[in-house]
Design an enzyme around this catalytic site. Sequence first.
Site, PDB file in Angstrom:
ATOM      1  N   GLY A 133     -11.822   9.756  -0.556  1.00  0.00           N
ATOM      2  CA  GLY A 133     -11.920  11.177  -0.252  1.00  0.00           C
ATOM      3  C   GLY A 133     -10.678  11.955  -0.613  1.00  0.00           C
ATOM      4  N   GLY A 134      -9.511  11.486  -0.127  1.00  0.00           N
ATOM      5  CA  GLY A 134      -8.273  12.179  -0.458  1.00  0.00           C
ATOM      6  C   GLY A 134      -7.274  12.170   0.664  1.00  0.00           C
ATOM      7  N   TRP A 188      -8.429   1.621  -2.349  1.00  0.00           N
ATOM      8  CA  TRP A 188      -9.867   1.866  -2.183  1.00  0.00           C
ATOM      9  C   TRP A 188     -10.176   3.259  -1.626  1.00  0.00           C
ATOM     10  CZ3 TRP A 188     -13.703  -2.566  -0.803  1.00  0.00           C
ATOM     11  CH2 TRP A 188     -13.496  -3.644  -1.680  1.00  0.00           C
ATOM     12  N   ALA A 189      -9.135   3.988  -1.211  1.00  0.00           N
ATOM     13  CA  ALA A 189      -9.393   5.297  -0.587  1.00  0.00           C
ATOM     14  C   ALA A 189     -10.059   6.226  -1.591  1.00  0.00           C
ATOM     15  CB  ALA A 189      -8.103   5.905  -0.065  1.00  0.00           C
ATOM     16  N   GLY A 216       0.847  -1.196   0.000  1.00  0.00           N
ATOM     17  CA  GLY A 216       0.000   0.000   0.000  1.00  0.00           C
ATOM     18  C   GLY A 216       0.878   1.240   0.000  1.00  0.00           C
ATOM     19  N   ARG A 274      -9.529   8.867  14.553  1.00  0.00           N
ATOM     20  CA  ARG A 274      -8.763   9.434  13.442  1.00  0.00           C
ATOM     21  C   ARG A 274      -9.542  10.550  12.757  1.00  0.00           C
ATOM     22  NH1 ARG A 274      -8.319   7.648   7.376  1.00  0.00           N
ATOM     23  NH2 ARG A 274     -10.476   7.146   7.803  1.00  0.00           N
ATOM     24  N   GLU A 331      -1.321   1.903   8.371  1.00  0.00           N
ATOM     25  CA  GLU A 331      -2.465   1.598   9.245  1.00  0.00           C
ATOM     26  C   GLU A 331      -2.139   0.553  10.307  1.00  0.00           C
ATOM     27  OE1 GLU A 331      -6.108   1.284   7.076  1.00  0.00           O
ATOM     28  OE2 GLU A 331      -7.203   0.472   8.799  1.00  0.00           O
ATOM     29  N   GLU A 378     -13.737  17.679   4.848  1.00  0.00           N
ATOM     30  CA  GLU A 378     -14.355  16.480   5.422  1.00  0.00           C
ATOM     31  C   GLU A 378     -14.653  16.713   6.893  1.00  0.00           C
ATOM     32  OE1 GLU A 378     -12.089  12.982   4.455  1.00  0.00           O
ATOM     33  OE2 GLU A 378     -12.650  13.129   2.351  1.00  0.00           O
ATOM     34  N   LYS A 405       0.544 -10.161  -0.291  1.00  0.00           N
ATOM     35  CA  LYS A 405      -0.361 -11.268  -0.591  1.00  0.00           C
ATOM     36  C   LYS A 405      -1.284 -10.821  -1.717  1.00  0.00           C
ATOM     37  CE  LYS A 405      -3.750 -10.300   3.064  1.00  0.00           C
ATOM     38  NZ  LYS A 405      -4.482 -10.811   4.219  1.00  0.00           N
ATOM     39  N   ALA A 435       2.134   2.945   2.391  1.00  0.00           N
ATOM     40  CA  ALA A 435       3.250   2.944   3.344  1.00  0.00           C
ATOM     41  C   ALA A 435       4.411   2.091   2.805  1.00  0.00           C
ATOM     42  CB  ALA A 435       2.770   2.424   4.700  1.00  0.00           C
ATOM     43  N   ARG A 481     -16.645  11.432  12.804  1.00  0.00           N
ATOM     44  CA  ARG A 481     -17.228  10.139  12.439  1.00  0.00           C
ATOM     45  C   ARG A 481     -17.842   9.369  13.604  1.00  0.00           C
ATOM     46  NH1 ARG A 481     -12.783   8.001   8.078  1.00  0.00           N
ATOM     47  NH2 ARG A 481     -13.379   9.586   6.588  1.00  0.00           N
ATOM     48  N   HIS A 489     -17.067   3.762   9.798  1.00  0.00           N
ATOM     49  CA  HIS A 489     -17.445   4.822   8.861  1.00  0.00           C
ATOM     50  C   HIS A 489     -18.958   4.914   8.838  1.00  0.00           C
ATOM     51  CE1 HIS A 489     -17.748   7.394   5.423  1.00  0.00           C
ATOM     52  NE2 HIS A 489     -16.431   7.503   5.390  1.00  0.00           N
ATOM     53  N   HIS A 517     -14.079   0.544   9.538  1.00  0.00           N
ATOM     54  CA  HIS A 517     -13.388   1.273   8.486  1.00  0.00           C
ATOM     55  C   HIS A 517     -11.889   1.399   8.722  1.00  0.00           C
ATOM     56  CE1 HIS A 517     -12.990   4.100   5.222  1.00  0.00           C
ATOM     57  NE2 HIS A 517     -12.597   5.072   6.015  1.00  0.00           N
TER      58      HIS A 517
HETATM   59  C1  LIG Z   1     -12.943   2.425   1.347  1.00  0.00           C
HETATM   60  C2  LIG Z   1     -11.847   3.184   2.032  1.00  0.00           C
HETATM   61  C3  LIG Z   1     -11.732   4.545   1.840  1.00  0.00           C
HETATM   62  C4  LIG Z   1     -10.704   5.262   2.474  1.00  0.00           C
HETATM   63  N1  LIG Z   1     -10.573   6.594   2.212  1.00  0.00           N
HETATM   64  C5  LIG Z   1      -9.507   7.261   2.737  1.00  0.00           C
HETATM   65  C6  LIG Z   1      -9.275   8.617   2.399  1.00  0.00           C
HETATM   66  O1  LIG Z   1      -9.998   9.216   1.616  1.00  0.00           O
HETATM   67  N2  LIG Z   1      -8.198   9.230   2.959  1.00  0.00           N
HETATM   68  C7  LIG Z   1      -7.346   8.606   3.828  1.00  0.00           C
HETATM   69  O2  LIG Z   1      -6.373   9.212   4.297  1.00  0.00           O
HETATM   70  N3  LIG Z   1      -7.552   7.309   4.150  1.00  0.00           N
HETATM   71  C8  LIG Z   1      -8.596   6.632   3.625  1.00  0.00           C
HETATM   72  N4  LIG Z   1      -8.779   5.313   3.946  1.00  0.00           N
HETATM   73  C9  LIG Z   1      -7.806   4.655   4.810  1.00  0.00           C
HETATM   74  C10 LIG Z   1      -6.533   4.426   4.020  1.00  0.00           C
HETATM   75  O3  LIG Z   1      -6.872   3.990   2.722  1.00  0.00           O
HETATM   76  C11 LIG Z   1      -5.643   3.385   4.669  1.00  0.00           C
HETATM   77  O4  LIG Z   1      -5.512   3.644   6.035  1.00  0.00           O
HETATM   78  C12 LIG Z   1      -4.265   3.394   4.047  1.00  0.00           C
HETATM   79  O5  LIG Z   1      -4.373   3.269   2.663  1.00  0.00           O
HETATM   80  C13 LIG Z   1      -3.441   2.253   4.619  1.00  0.00           C
HETATM   81  O6  LIG Z   1      -2.278   2.150   3.871  1.00  0.00           O
HETATM   82  P1  LIG Z   1      -1.240   1.009   4.248  1.00  0.00           P
HETATM   83  O7  LIG Z   1      -0.128   1.123   3.284  1.00  0.00           O
HETATM   84  O8  LIG Z   1      -0.920   1.083   5.684  1.00  0.00           O
HETATM   85  O9  LIG Z   1      -2.053  -0.356   4.061  1.00  0.00           O
HETATM   86  P2  LIG Z   1      -2.797  -0.948   2.775  1.00  0.00           P
HETATM   87  O10 LIG Z   1      -2.975   0.057   1.735  1.00  0.00           O
HETATM   88  O11 LIG Z   1      -4.004  -1.668   3.251  1.00  0.00           O
HETATM   89  O12 LIG Z   1      -1.745  -2.018   2.239  1.00  0.00           O
HETATM   90  C14 LIG Z   1      -1.471  -3.180   3.002  1.00  0.00           C
HETATM   91  C15 LIG Z   1      -0.795  -4.178   2.100  1.00  0.00           C
HETATM   92  O13 LIG Z   1      -0.295  -5.272   2.874  1.00  0.00           O
HETATM   93  C16 LIG Z   1      -0.615  -6.485   2.232  1.00  0.00           C
HETATM   94  N5  LIG Z   1      -0.637  -7.541   3.240  1.00  0.00           N
HETATM   95  C17 LIG Z   1      -1.472  -7.650   4.290  1.00  0.00           C
HETATM   96  N6  LIG Z   1      -1.172  -8.767   4.989  1.00  0.00           N
HETATM   97  C18 LIG Z   1      -0.119  -9.356   4.367  1.00  0.00           C
HETATM   98  C19 LIG Z   1       0.627 -10.541   4.591  1.00  0.00           C
HETATM   99  N7  LIG Z   1       0.353 -11.376   5.603  1.00  0.00           N
HETATM  100  N8  LIG Z   1       1.640 -10.843   3.746  1.00  0.00           N
HETATM  101  C20 LIG Z   1       1.933 -10.038   2.679  1.00  0.00           C
HETATM  102  N9  LIG Z   1       1.236  -8.910   2.406  1.00  0.00           N
HETATM  103  C21 LIG Z   1       0.226  -8.581   3.248  1.00  0.00           C
HETATM  104  C22 LIG Z   1      -1.960  -6.208   1.583  1.00  0.00           C
HETATM  105  O14 LIG Z   1      -2.248  -7.148   0.589  1.00  0.00           O
HETATM  106  C23 LIG Z   1      -1.724  -4.795   1.063  1.00  0.00           C
HETATM  107  O15 LIG Z   1      -1.026  -4.837  -0.148  1.00  0.00           O
HETATM  108  C24 LIG Z   1      -9.804   4.588   3.326  1.00  0.00           C
HETATM  109  C25 LIG Z   1      -9.927   3.218   3.510  1.00  0.00           C
HETATM  110  C26 LIG Z   1     -10.927   2.508   2.869  1.00  0.00           C
HETATM  111  C27 LIG Z   1     -11.040   1.032   3.074  1.00  0.00           C
END
Ligand SMILES: Cc1cc2nc3c(=O)[nH]c(=O)nc-3n(C[C@H](O)[C@H](O)[C@H](O)COP(=O)(O)OP(=O)(O)OC[C@H]3O[C@@H](n4cnc5c(N)ncnc54)[C@H](O)[C@@H]3O)c2cc1C
Length: 538
Positions: free
Chosen positions: A45-46, A42-43, A11, A386, A375, A116, A32, A13, A290, A239, A351
Amino acid sequence: MQSDFLVIGSGIAGLSFAIHASKYGSVTVITKGKAIESNTAWAQGGISAVLDKAKREMGDDIESHIADTLGAGAGLCKENAVKAIIEQGNETIEDLVNAGVQFDKNKDASYSLGKEGGHSQRRILHCKDTTGFEIATALIETARKIENITILEEHFAVDLITTAKLGIATEDKIVGAYVLDETSGQVKIFRSDKVLLATGGCGKVYLYTTNPDSSTGDGLAMAWRAGATISNMEFVQFHPTCFYNPSAQGAEARSFLVSEAVRGEGGILINAKGEEFTKQHDPRGSLAPRDIVARAIDHEIKKTGASCVYLDVTHKPKGFMKERFPNIYETLLKFGHDCEKSPIPVVPAAHYQCGGVATDIDARTTIRGLYAIGEVACTGLHGANRLASNSLLEGNVMARRALDNIIKTLPHKQKNPIPINIPAWEAGHAAPPDEQVLISHNWDEIRRLMWDYVSIVRTDNRLQRAARRLRNLRKEVREFYWGHTITSDILELRNLVATGMLIVDCATRRKESRGIHYTLDYPEKNELFLSDTEVRRF
Ligand SMILES: Cc1cc2nc3c(=O)[nH]c(=O)nc-3n(C[C@H](O)[C@H](O)[C@H](O)COP(=O)(O)OP(=O)(O)OC[C@H]3O[C@@H](n4cnc5c(N)ncnc54)[C@H](O)[C@@H]3O)c2cc1C
């Protein structure tokens, strides 16, 4: 497999880290499923940021973004984390633009800024309503072009390997991870002294969630099994507005989020009688934070016996939704709902995980060499709740801070990590699982019980009941796990049980209501609990 940096998760991060770290050494990103399967993609809003220009022209400033974040966090934010992350908003936007993200602009070429819930100013940069998808795509494409980065899809991290686990008597250090190659079914050892946990959240532990299928709390559960400190898991954000579509098939149809930005642009929550019921709970009405809106909806649904409430945008000019929120507009149409003609039926859904693996402001966990970003981590930015659109920002900023810390404190270019004898994965006498029904039954049971007993409104009684059932499920899942060849389904089930137990454990310890943790037994804040809930496996 050996690399200078092992990143688990693709993702915002994980990929932000990989792109920057590739200047210093080899990076392996394992993920995975496919790289695009993430909460990031899936985010909608922004991403929040106070830009220099906006600061000058629109009266926004870092201090008010900090104040809004602290306000939402209800006393539990760590001010140093809030300040450090919010101050780097400009750099984050530059970083994403450099990766190819094209945020929406106004006619005068300035960025179009959305608003927001909980934000006092317009400061949300967006790409229509598919901001996350644009960010995820740009980062994946950028990372794929970098020679020093290897992205391995269909690679599922099973468990972290630490010196303590190997029985080596030193300070507890990370040395790698066991990883299931989902294609071959083999479990391999990935060796690295710098492991970045970027596995996202745990929405799938609840029956109703806005999260994609990948959000099963894997990183959280792995870190907990490895002995890292976990904080504040009672704070799960619900949410308020997930499209209510009970007969739908498929993850997208069941968990389709109607972004908070729709309320930011004038959408109003109403009940079946057309009353703006949120005003009875907070003068900000539909745009209150929220937790307040989600509880107001929960209250309304319980009071009236209705299945859902409605988000009304029918008063907006014709074509507005199609122009400003094309993805939401089209997706709802695909599911048979024209939001310009009638209010959108909505319910709250799990959420965002505000707690997680405890880190300091440089993303360090309590295990040396193990960093948690995005996250999965609990940095102190969100506290007890948050603020919308702060998480994409946090993911990118913390990735860069983690790298800065590694460069300063750990030998980053290590062609040959200290030789350590790591035992190969022991498949034992395990046979392939033939009892798929048991796995799917337990999946359903966990998600249903978490929804019924541990969601928006809690009580001691409900938490105890959940704990009892989770203990039984853990026993069953353990027997199954040790008795069968592992598959991603079993691994996710094992991680969901651990995640559920961590949420229940933290929620049980907090005898007050604060932020998004609300219990009928202790409906008020209590200053005795003005600190993080911390749990650790010994
Ligand atoms: C519908 C929706 C709308 C949102 N809208 C917003 C928004 O508008 N603004 C905002 O700031 N935030 C928003 N968020 C929250 C935000 O999207 C997330 O908090 C953020 O993208 C998390 O990023 P990340 O890199 O930490 O994790 P993620 O983007 O979830 O990436 C995690 C990755 O780890 C991988 N993974 C997980 N477990 C394993 C494993 N065991 N082995 C190998 N890989 C693994 C997954 O497959 C994925 O690729 C939203 C979330 C959702 C669900």
